[in-house]
Design a protein around this motif. Structure first.
Motif, PDB file in Angstrom:
ATOM      1  N   UNK A  39       2.780  19.400 -59.750  1.00  0.00           N
ATOM      2  CA  UNK A  39       4.099  19.784 -60.028  1.00  0.00           C
ATOM      3  C   UNK A  39       4.550  20.402 -58.719  1.00  0.00           C
ATOM      4  N   UNK A  40       3.860  21.470 -58.327  1.00  0.00           N
ATOM      5  CA  UNK A  40       4.675  22.304 -57.212  1.00  0.00           C
ATOM      6  C   UNK A  40       4.750  21.385 -55.996  1.00  0.00           C
ATOM      7  N   UNK A  41       3.761  20.838 -55.677  1.00  0.00           N
ATOM      8  CA  UNK A  41       3.626  19.837 -54.385  1.00  0.00           C
ATOM      9  C   UNK A  41       4.874  18.843 -54.402  1.00  0.00           C
ATOM     10  N   UNK A  42       5.206  18.041 -55.648  1.00  0.00           N
ATOM     11  CA  UNK A  42       6.247  17.390 -55.682  1.00  0.00           C
ATOM     12  C   UNK A  42       7.764  17.990 -55.814  1.00  0.00           C
ATOM     13  N   UNK A  43       7.819  19.264 -56.382  1.00  0.00           N
ATOM     14  CA  UNK A  43       8.995  19.938 -56.308  1.00  0.00           C
ATOM     15  C   UNK A  43       9.348  20.449 -54.797  1.00  0.00           C
ATOM     16  N   UNK A  98      16.418  35.268 -58.231  1.00  0.00           N
ATOM     17  CA  UNK A  98      15.123  34.312 -58.698  1.00  0.00           C
ATOM     18  C   UNK A  98      14.306  34.451 -57.166  1.00  0.00           C
ATOM     19  N   UNK A  99      14.693  34.766 -56.195  1.00  0.00           N
ATOM     20  CA  UNK A  99      13.959  34.965 -54.997  1.00  0.00           C
ATOM     21  C   UNK A  99      13.172  36.290 -55.234  1.00  0.00           C
ATOM     22  N   UNK A 100      13.545  37.221 -55.719  1.00  0.00           N
ATOM     23  CA  UNK A 100      13.095  38.618 -55.974  1.00  0.00           C
ATOM     24  C   UNK A 100      11.913  38.403 -56.593  1.00  0.00           C
ATOM     25  N   UNK A 101      12.191  37.579 -57.848  1.00  0.00           N
ATOM     26  CA  UNK A 101      11.033  37.477 -58.890  1.00  0.00           C
ATOM     27  C   UNK A 101       9.980  36.690 -58.460  1.00  0.00           C
ATOM     28  N   UNK A 102      10.322  35.716 -57.576  1.00  0.00           N
ATOM     29  CA  UNK A 102       9.456  34.624 -56.932  1.00  0.00           C
ATOM     30  C   UNK A 102       8.326  35.628 -55.970  1.00  0.00           C
ATOM     31  N   UNK A 121       2.882  30.880 -45.059  1.00  0.00           N
ATOM     32  CA  UNK A 121       2.833  29.675 -45.901  1.00  0.00           C
ATOM     33  C   UNK A 121       3.638  29.843 -47.008  1.00  0.00           C
ATOM     34  N   UNK A 122       3.536  31.144 -47.606  1.00  0.00           N
ATOM     35  CA  UNK A 122       4.708  31.104 -48.533  1.00  0.00           C
ATOM     36  C   UNK A 122       6.299  31.162 -48.116  1.00  0.00           C
ATOM     37  N   UNK A 123       6.404  31.575 -46.942  1.00  0.00           N
ATOM     38  CA  UNK A 123       8.012  31.475 -46.600  1.00  0.00           C
ATOM     39  C   UNK A 123       8.103  29.894 -46.126  1.00  0.00           C
ATOM     40  N   UNK A 124       7.181  29.206 -45.858  1.00  0.00           N
ATOM     41  CA  UNK A 124       7.535  27.858 -45.252  1.00  0.00           C
ATOM     42  C   UNK A 124       7.581  26.948 -46.861  1.00  0.00           C
ATOM     43  N   UNK A 125       7.103  27.579 -47.738  1.00  0.00           N
ATOM     44  CA  UNK A 125       7.045  26.716 -49.146  1.00  0.00           C
ATOM     45  C   UNK A 125       8.465  26.842 -49.632  1.00  0.00           C
ATOM     46  N   UNK A 126       9.053  28.266 -49.583  1.00  0.00           N
ATOM     47  CA  UNK A 126      10.242  28.629 -50.297  1.00  0.00           C
ATOM     48  C   UNK A 126      11.763  28.169 -49.413  1.00  0.00           C
ATOM     49  N   UNK A 127      11.269  28.378 -48.058  1.00  0.00           N
ATOM     50  CA  UNK A 127      12.406  28.100 -47.096  1.00  0.00           C
ATOM     51  C   UNK A 127      13.267  29.254 -47.219  1.00  0.00           C
ATOM     52  N   UNK A 187      12.263  27.290 -55.023  1.00  0.00           N
ATOM     53  CA  UNK A 187      11.589  27.992 -55.995  1.00  0.00           C
ATOM     54  C   UNK A 187      10.524  27.450 -56.860  1.00  0.00           C
ATOM     55  N   UNK A 188       9.959  26.415 -56.096  1.00  0.00           N
ATOM     56  CA  UNK A 188       8.698  25.670 -56.666  1.00  0.00           C
ATOM     57  C   UNK A 188       7.634  26.496 -57.096  1.00  0.00           C
ATOM     58  N   UNK A 189       7.303  27.555 -56.248  1.00  0.00           N
ATOM     59  CA  UNK A 189       6.376  28.454 -56.542  1.00  0.00           C
ATOM     60  C   UNK A 189       6.605  29.412 -57.851  1.00  0.00           C
ATOM     61  N   UNK A 190       7.600  29.816 -57.897  1.00  0.00           N
ATOM     62  CA  UNK A 190       8.245  30.500 -59.248  1.00  0.00           C
ATOM     63  C   UNK A 190       8.141  29.490 -60.390  1.00  0.00           C
ATOM     64  N   UNK A 191       8.493  28.266 -60.224  1.00  0.00           N
ATOM     65  CA  UNK A 191       8.538  27.414 -61.343  1.00  0.00           C
ATOM     66  C   UNK A 191       7.100  26.846 -62.006  1.00  0.00           C
TER      67      UNK A 191
END
Length: 431
Positions: free
Chosen positions: A176-180, A11-15, A301-307, A191-195
């Motif tokens: 949605x992404x912010x709440x997730x 899932x991380x790869x697809x994100x 920023x992406x790394x900080x969002x996904x952890x 996985x908030x970005x992918x979702x």
């Protein structure tokens, strides 16, 4: 446990794939429009962009800086090339003449960049790109990207008006992404970005079925130097060459920010390898009509969002992008992803970049005098970003690409201030 770990990697790869794709696909399309390229040539540059962006990500993450940082089309050079292409009628040069001048300047910049890495001259460059210059760069990059994605997610029409239904959907995706990200459990938050992309894409298709992006139907036509054969338009060459060297800001800022995020110190060799490879990709880019590559500071920023900080998902995401670029049906499918949805998700991801910029000034005490070293370049840069390029129509043509790019001007002002003013003296006087 092993199965769960494999699922996270998948899932991380697809994100990563969607993140890299969303940051890539618009660039060759916009360059094709700015230089009035035929549809088959634009199709060729888009496929080349996907293939080589994936390759560049894998090579940099594997043998270059070795961090999960996207290697993508430089936002700085993208803006310069768009400005030059769109100003062709007012300059009095053909698109091919401007494109050829850009090619010559970028080829020269790529060679010089590789020489800097090969002959261990990086320390001299670092004396120019000081920590304060990097801080200014991070703030201005944050503002530039946020402006781009905020406008993009509003679905502005050809008449310059906001598409209200699309804007409401974009705001819903942002929420949605912010709440997730903030409230969701770790397995969901990561996985908030992918979702956000998947849910937004589905709702966009349901709510606006007749406004989806048309799949590519043209047959790509291969051509070397599609923007124009290298020439000796010295004014254009100078602008492209200088912007190409200034592009090194991205490398220093990205590696420094990634090392701090991962709590490790980047080695001199990592900088050297990354810069050498970036120089090589810069030389390759004009041959295929692409915007040159650079490590994406915005990846932080992406790394900080996904952890999720592992390299394996990043490398697999890059490899998948290359595979997609080689298989036309895959391109056609991903090309239907609504740009507004991608912009809304990236808007949230890049909010994190502001934190990176803010953290870079921690421990720095500003007085009423020393605040100028940060405020002047940042605020002038942001101000220029909000001035229409047409306002500089009476300025000498060769200066227009610089003055219409707030990021370049802000960094240049910062470099001048750092080299011409003894800021420590003001701090001592205050104490």
């Amino acid at each position: 446990m092993k199965s769960w770990g494999s699922s996270v990697t998948l899932f991380s790869s697809f994100q990563w794939l969607f993140f890299i794709f969303a940051n890539t696909v618009v660039v060759p399309i916009s360059i094709g429009a700015a230089f009035d390229l035929p549809s088959d040539i634009t199709e060729m540059t888009m496929r080349s962009s996907l293939v080589f962006t994936g390759i560049a990500c894998v090579i940099q993450g594997w043998k270059g800086h070795r961090y999960p940082i996207m290697e993508g089309h430089s936002g700085l050079l993208w803006g310069v090339m768009l400005n030059l292409g769109l100003s062709a009628p007012s300059i009095g040069l053909s698109y091919a003449a401007i494109g050829g001048g850009i090619a010559t300047g970028l080829l020269a910049a790529g060679v010089v960049t590789m020489i800097i890495a090969a002959f261990n001259l990086i320390s001299y460059v670092q004396k120019i790109f000081t920590p304060m210059v990097m801080t200014v760069y991070l703030f201005l990059l944050t503002f530039q990207l946020i402006f781009v994605f905020f406008k993009g997610m509003l679905g502005i029409t050809d008449a310059g008006e906001i598409n209200i239904p699309v804007s409401f959907l974009s705001l819903a995706i942002v929420l949605l992404v912010s709440i997730l990200k903030i409230k969701g459990p770790r397995t969901i938050s990561n996985f908030s970005i992918l979702i956000g992309i998947i849910v937004g894409w589905i709702f966009y298709a349901l709510l606006f079925p007749s406004t989806g992006v048309e799949a590519a139907t043209t047959v790509a036509s291969f051509s070397l130097f599609p923007l124009g054969m290298p020439n000796l338009e010295f004014g254009i060459i100078a602008i492209a060459f200088f912007a190409g060297l200034l592009n090194l800001c991205n490398t220093f800022a990205s590696i420094q920010a990634a090392s701090e995020l991962l709590k490790e110190e980047a080695s001199y060799n990592q900088y050297r390898k990354s810069i050498f490879m970036t120089g090589g990709f810069t030389i390759l880019s004009p041959l295929l009509g692409l915007v040159p590559y650079t490590p994406f500071t915005s990846s932080i920023g992406f790394l900080q969002s996904t952890q999720i900080y592992g390299r394996r998902p990043f490398l697999l995401g890059g490899a998948l992008l290359t595979l997609i670029g080689l298989i036309p049906p895959f391109i056609s499918f991903l090309a239907t992803m609504p740009i507004t949805v991608g912009n809304a998700v990236l808007f949230v991801a890049y909010l994190q970049l502001f934190g990176t910029a803010f953290n870079s000034v921690k421990g720095q005490y500003f007085t009423s005098d020393t605040i100028f070293r940060l405020a002047v370049p940042v605020l002038i840069g942001v101000s220029l970003m909000n001035v229409l390029p047409s306002a500089f129509a009476n300025v000498p043509t060769l200066l227009q690409p610089f003055l219409t790019n707030g990021l370049i001007m802000g960094v240049l002002i910062s470099i001048v201030l750092e080299k011409s003013v003894n800021w420590k003296r003001f701090e001592q006087l205050q104490n």
